[in-house]
Scaffold this motif. Sequence first.
Motif, PDB file in Angstrom:
ATOM      1  N   UNK A   1       0.727  -9.928  -5.670  1.00 50.50           N
ATOM      2  CA  UNK A   1      -0.669  -9.946  -5.256  1.00 50.50           C
ATOM      3  C   UNK A   1      -0.781 -10.039  -3.728  1.00 50.50           C
ATOM      4  N   UNK A   2       0.013 -10.903  -3.112  1.00 53.07           N
ATOM      5  CA  UNK A   2      -0.024 -11.047  -1.647  1.00 53.07           C
ATOM      6  C   UNK A   2       0.375  -9.744  -0.964  1.00 53.07           C
ATOM      7  N   UNK A   3       1.406  -9.077  -1.479  1.00 51.95           N
ATOM      8  CA  UNK A   3       1.846  -7.809  -0.895  1.00 51.95           C
ATOM      9  C   UNK A   3       0.744  -6.761  -1.005  1.00 51.95           C
ATOM     10  N   UNK A   4       0.122  -6.693  -2.160  1.00 48.36           N
ATOM     11  CA  UNK A   4      -0.950  -5.718  -2.383  1.00 48.36           C
ATOM     12  C   UNK A   4      -2.143  -6.015  -1.479  1.00 48.36           C
ATOM     13  N   UNK A   5      -2.558  -7.278  -1.457  1.00 50.65           N
ATOM     14  CA  UNK A   5      -3.719  -7.656  -0.641  1.00 50.65           C
ATOM     15  C   UNK A   5      -3.479  -7.320   0.825  1.00 50.65           C
ATOM     16  N   UNK A   6      -2.290  -7.596   1.327  1.00 49.06           N
ATOM     17  CA  UNK A   6      -1.970  -7.319   2.735  1.00 49.06           C
ATOM     18  C   UNK A   6      -2.030  -5.820   3.026  1.00 49.06           C
ATOM     19  N   UNK A   7      -1.411  -5.014   2.177  1.00 45.86           N
ATOM     20  CA  UNK A   7      -1.351  -3.572   2.400  1.00 45.86           C
ATOM     21  C   UNK A   7      -2.735  -2.942   2.257  1.00 45.86           C
ATOM     22  N   UNK A   8      -3.489  -3.343   1.231  1.00 46.39           N
ATOM     23  CA  UNK A   8      -4.828  -2.781   1.008  1.00 46.39           C
ATOM     24  C   UNK A   8      -5.763  -3.192   2.140  1.00 46.39           C
ATOM     25  N   UNK A   9      -5.689  -4.443   2.575  1.00 44.87           N
ATOM     26  CA  UNK A   9      -6.537  -4.902   3.681  1.00 44.87           C
ATOM     27  C   UNK A   9      -6.242  -4.117   4.956  1.00 44.87           C
ATOM     28  N   UNK A  10      -4.968  -3.816   5.169  1.00 43.48           N
ATOM     29  CA  UNK A  10      -4.582  -3.061   6.367  1.00 43.48           C
ATOM     30  C   UNK A  10      -5.199  -1.658   6.360  1.00 43.48           C
ATOM     31  N   UNK A  11      -5.193  -1.029   5.210  1.00 44.45           N
ATOM     32  CA  UNK A  11      -5.715   0.339   5.115  1.00 44.45           C
ATOM     33  C   UNK A  11      -7.238   0.371   5.091  1.00 44.45           C
ATOM     34  N   UNK A  12      -7.844  -0.481   4.276  1.00 45.09           N
ATOM     35  CA  UNK A  12      -9.295  -0.437   4.107  1.00 45.09           C
ATOM     36  C   UNK A  12     -10.049  -1.241   5.156  1.00 45.09           C
ATOM     37  N   UNK A  13      -9.371  -2.203   5.761  1.00 43.42           N
ATOM     38  CA  UNK A  13     -10.039  -3.049   6.743  1.00 43.42           C
ATOM     39  C   UNK A  13     -10.952  -4.084   6.109  1.00 43.42           C
ATOM     40  N   UNK A  14     -10.831  -4.273   4.811  1.00 45.60           N
ATOM     41  CA  UNK A  14     -11.624  -5.276   4.093  1.00 45.60           C
ATOM     42  C   UNK A  14     -10.716  -5.989   3.103  1.00 45.60           C
ATOM     43  N   UNK A  15     -11.106  -7.188   2.720  1.00 50.54           N
ATOM     44  CA  UNK A  15     -10.385  -7.886   1.664  1.00 50.54           C
ATOM     45  C   UNK A  15     -10.956  -7.411   0.333  1.00 50.54           C
TER      46      UNK A  15
ATOM     47  N   UNK B   1      12.085  -3.270   5.461  1.00 52.93           N
ATOM     48  CA  UNK B   1      12.352  -3.169   4.030  1.00 52.93           C
ATOM     49  C   UNK B   1      11.190  -3.745   3.230  1.00 52.93           C
ATOM     50  N   UNK B   2      10.658  -4.873   3.692  1.00 53.69           N
ATOM     51  CA  UNK B   2       9.507  -5.482   3.007  1.00 53.69           C
ATOM     52  C   UNK B   2       8.324  -4.516   3.026  1.00 53.69           C
ATOM     53  N   UNK B   3       8.065  -3.893   4.154  1.00 49.69           N
ATOM     54  CA  UNK B   3       6.952  -2.948   4.251  1.00 49.69           C
ATOM     55  C   UNK B   3       7.179  -1.751   3.329  1.00 49.69           C
ATOM     56  N   UNK B   4       8.406  -1.220   3.284  1.00 54.21           N
ATOM     57  CA  UNK B   4       8.710  -0.095   2.396  1.00 54.21           C
ATOM     58  C   UNK B   4       8.573  -0.518   0.933  1.00 54.21           C
ATOM     59  N   UNK B   5       8.993  -1.750   0.606  1.00 50.47           N
ATOM     60  CA  UNK B   5       8.839  -2.259  -0.754  1.00 50.47           C
ATOM     61  C   UNK B   5       7.360  -2.300  -1.124  1.00 50.47           C
ATOM     62  N   UNK B   6       6.534  -2.850  -0.231  1.00 46.64           N
ATOM     63  CA  UNK B   6       5.100  -2.961  -0.494  1.00 46.64           C
ATOM     64  C   UNK B   6       4.459  -1.594  -0.676  1.00 46.64           C
ATOM     65  N   UNK B   7       4.861  -0.632   0.130  1.00 50.05           N
ATOM     66  CA  UNK B   7       4.314   0.721  -0.007  1.00 50.05           C
ATOM     67  C   UNK B   7       4.744   1.350  -1.327  1.00 50.05           C
ATOM     68  N   UNK B   8       5.982   1.094  -1.750  1.00 50.01           N
ATOM     69  CA  UNK B   8       6.450   1.613  -3.034  1.00 50.01           C
ATOM     70  C   UNK B   8       5.682   0.960  -4.187  1.00 50.01           C
ATOM     71  N   UNK B   9       5.402  -0.339  -4.054  1.00 51.58           N
ATOM     72  CA  UNK B   9       4.603  -1.048  -5.064  1.00 51.58           C
ATOM     73  C   UNK B   9       3.235  -0.391  -5.202  1.00 51.58           C
ATOM     74  N   UNK B  10       2.577  -0.154  -4.072  1.00 54.78           N
ATOM     75  CA  UNK B  10       1.235   0.435  -4.129  1.00 54.78           C
ATOM     76  C   UNK B  10       1.271   1.877  -4.600  1.00 54.78           C
ATOM     77  N   UNK B  11       2.291   2.622  -4.198  1.00 56.58           N
ATOM     78  CA  UNK B  11       2.400   4.003  -4.681  1.00 56.58           C
ATOM     79  C   UNK B  11       2.494   4.018  -6.197  1.00 56.58           C
ATOM     80  N   UNK B  12       3.296   3.105  -6.733  1.00 57.92           N
ATOM     81  CA  UNK B  12       3.427   3.030  -8.185  1.00 57.92           C
ATOM     82  C   UNK B  12       2.110   2.615  -8.833  1.00 57.92           C
ATOM     83  N   UNK B  13       1.472   1.582  -8.303  1.00 57.10           N
ATOM     84  CA  UNK B  13       0.217   1.101  -8.886  1.00 57.10           C
ATOM     85  C   UNK B  13      -0.904   2.127  -8.790  1.00 57.10           C
TER      86      UNK B  13
END
Length: 173
Positions: free
Chosen positions: A100-114, A11-23
Amino acid sequence: SPEVSPRNWGTIEMRDKAILALLLHFPVRLNTLSLLLESQTHDMMLSIPKTSMKNRVSVSVEIPDVVREAFQRYFSMVKPSSVWLFPDRKGDRLKKNGLYKAIRKRVSKVLGIKMSPHDFRRCLATICSKSFGADVSANLLVITTQILRQSYDLSDHGDRANAAIHRLAEVTK
């Protein structure tokens, strides 16, 4: 029981993905995002009241299919008991730091960079500007169109920036 519990990490992962989809489509400030209620997403529209916007201008925009799909996956895992669109693990409002923590974690996972918060915001501004134009994007970002063009739009910053922008779209999948 809380809407989002520590036992349900999916659920946390789906929430984070929904946050990024919206942003990715509506780069609102994190304070604004933390104040969104589930009831503000109805009839394929996102309605943000002026009391939640820094510039005190209300915004209503159509929710694109990719965001709607991310919301549907997220809502299918979440009980509808919380009023907040993005609650924390206890069902309370997810505050700016948690976002911010949710976004940073998800973006870092995809891009491989902070990525710094400002760089992330610049990527979002570029995507939104291409989708909706400078006026709508500047309104969502609560900046002037001149500042958007001068300081936020990465369209002319070469292949590396454009590659990062395209890879960000993968975050919601």
